[in-house]
Design an enzyme around this catalytic site. Sequence first.
Site, PDB file in Angstrom:
ATOM      1  CB  CYS A  51      -0.904  -0.004   1.230  1.00 57.87           C
ATOM      2  SG  CYS A  51      -1.853   1.525   1.417  1.00 57.87           S
ATOM      3  CG  ASP A  58      -2.375  -3.781  -0.665  1.00 62.45           C
ATOM      4  OD1 ASP A  58      -3.072  -3.933   0.353  1.00 62.45           O
ATOM      5  OD2 ASP A  58      -2.072  -2.666  -1.121  1.00 62.45           O
TER       6      ASP A  58
END
Length: 153
Positions: A51, A58
């Site tokens: 992120c 992620d």
Amino acid sequence: MDSIETHAKQLGQQTPLPASPEAAQLDRVPNPHADTDYLARFTAPEFTSLCPVTGQPDFATLVIDYVPDRWLVESKSLKLYLGAFRNHGAFHEDCTVGIGRRLVALLEPRWLRIGGYWYPRGGIPIDVFWQTGEPLKSVWLPDQGVAPYRGRG
């Protein structure tokens, strides 16, 4: 036709993971069936990026479908390119569309689509889809095979 060795610089070599997607070398090899419409699929079920705001990881499953023209993507270089996102901060949309665009620039395929099936962050799954245009009618286009997020239960 050009030899594979001319284009696949990383194949058969010990190659470290690139420091960033921009530093990654994507290789292409000649398509021995350039006169035939067919679909090639790559699935990356353990794609990881960061992120850009929080630095938290992620996770996604990426499915890349393309109808090659003169060039095929060399799979080891694709694996290393995708792995280079591990320490790269970008939003889901940027990762997914950026990968698709880089492959199109390299391969000049007849058609390409990418589906990014991202695991939820903050309780919201984000799925990102991009393609170059209408699919070719001459090619069987199977479902990407990733179930929509259903949560637990």
